[in-house]
Design a protein around this motif. Structure first.
Motif, PDB file in Angstrom:
ATOM      1  N   ARG A 153      22.272 -78.419 101.754  1.00 30.26           N
ATOM      2  CA  ARG A 153      23.465 -78.401 100.904  1.00 30.26           C
ATOM      3  C   ARG A 153      24.557 -79.314 101.456  1.00 30.26           C
ATOM      4  NH1 ARG A 153      24.416 -72.071  99.527  1.00 30.26           N
ATOM      5  NH2 ARG A 153      22.884 -71.875  97.862  1.00 30.26           N
TER       6      ARG A 153
ATOM      7  N   ASP B  29      24.286 -81.119  94.348  1.00 26.89           N
ATOM      8  CA  ASP B  29      22.989 -80.931  93.700  1.00 26.89           C
ATOM      9  C   ASP B  29      22.906 -79.526  93.092  1.00 26.89           C
ATOM     10  OD1 ASP B  29      20.178 -81.865  93.187  1.00 26.89           O
ATOM     11  OD2 ASP B  29      19.815 -79.983  94.260  1.00 26.89           O
TER      12      ASP B  29
ATOM     13  N   PHE C  18      20.326 -77.822  91.913  1.00 29.81           N
ATOM     14  CA  PHE C  18      19.203 -76.991  92.343  1.00 29.81           C
ATOM     15  C   PHE C  18      19.490 -76.350  93.698  1.00 29.81           C
ATOM     16  CE2 PHE C  18      15.241 -76.072  94.496  1.00 29.81           C
ATOM     17  CZ  PHE C  18      14.621 -75.279  93.556  1.00 29.81           C
ATOM     18  N   LEU C  19      19.893 -77.169  94.667  1.00 25.80           N
ATOM     19  CA  LEU C  19      20.188 -76.627  95.996  1.00 25.80           C
ATOM     20  C   LEU C  19      21.340 -75.628  95.931  1.00 25.80           C
ATOM     21  CD1 LEU C  19      19.812 -79.817  98.209  1.00 25.80           C
ATOM     22  CD2 LEU C  19      18.183 -77.924  97.962  1.00 25.80           C
TER      23      LEU C  19
ATOM     24  N   ALA D 259      21.906 -73.619  93.547  1.00 23.91           N
ATOM     25  CA  ALA D 259      21.415 -72.385  92.932  1.00 23.91           C
ATOM     26  C   ALA D 259      20.641 -71.502  93.906  1.00 23.91           C
ATOM     27  CB  ALA D 259      20.538 -72.710  91.727  1.00 23.91           C
ATOM     28  N   LEU D 260      20.116 -72.098  94.966  1.00 21.99           N
ATOM     29  CA  LEU D 260      19.376 -71.305  95.954  1.00 21.99           C
ATOM     30  C   LEU D 260      20.350 -70.449  96.751  1.00 21.99           C
ATOM     31  CD1 LEU D 260      16.843 -73.941  97.360  1.00 21.99           C
ATOM     32  CD2 LEU D 260      16.398 -72.112  95.714  1.00 21.99           C
TER      33      LEU D 260
ATOM     34  N   GLN E  23       9.889 -75.254  97.523  1.00 22.61           N
ATOM     35  CA  GLN E  23      10.823 -75.724  96.507  1.00 22.61           C
ATOM     36  C   GLN E  23      11.910 -76.603  97.130  1.00 22.61           C
ATOM     37  OE1 GLN E  23      12.246 -72.149  94.601  1.00 22.61           O
ATOM     38  NE2 GLN E  23      10.650 -72.238  93.041  1.00 22.61           N
TER      39      GLN E  23
ATOM     40  N   ALA F 218      12.583 -80.554  96.307  1.00 23.41           N
ATOM     41  CA  ALA F 218      13.914 -80.977  95.849  1.00 23.41           C
ATOM     42  C   ALA F 218      14.468 -82.072  96.754  1.00 23.41           C
ATOM     43  CB  ALA F 218      14.864 -79.779  95.816  1.00 23.41           C
TER      44      ALA F 218
END
Length: 97
Positions: free
Chosen positions: A41, A47, A49-50, A52-53, A77, A81
């Motif tokens: 991050r 980003d 996607f990152l 959201a983790l 994942q 990414a």
């Protein structure tokens, strides 16, 4: 930490985890996952996607926590990414240079 180092860590971890039964607890890997997520991050703060983790909760000794199948998916994942982001930045550097 560079993306290439993070990706290497993720690849090595996934390689070792493929030999672990899906039901085995991997609670001892949660701090490592969380640290790698922070590093990823930091490199890519925008980003989606990152972002959201979520970090995984660290469990007390004796608790099951995260199973190997779940953490294997999360590591994979994140690797995919980061590889995608790395390839994207390389393409951008090639076309703009």
């Amino acid at each position: 930490m560079k993306n290439s180092t993070i990706i290497q860590m993720l690849e090595e971890t996934c390689s070792m985890l493929k030999h672990v039964d899906a039901y085995v607890s991997c609670a001892h890997l949660v701090p490592s996952y969380n640290a790698i997520l922070v590093a990823a991050r930091t490199n890519h703060p925008d980003d989606p996607f990152l972002s959201a983790l979520s970090p995984l909760p660290v469990v007390s000794k004796g608790e099951d926590g995260c199973g190997s199948a779940e953490i294997r998916v999360l590591f994979a994942q994140m690797r995919i990414a980061l590889e995608s982001l790395q390839n994207e930045s390389e393409r951008t550097a090639t076309t703009s240079g």
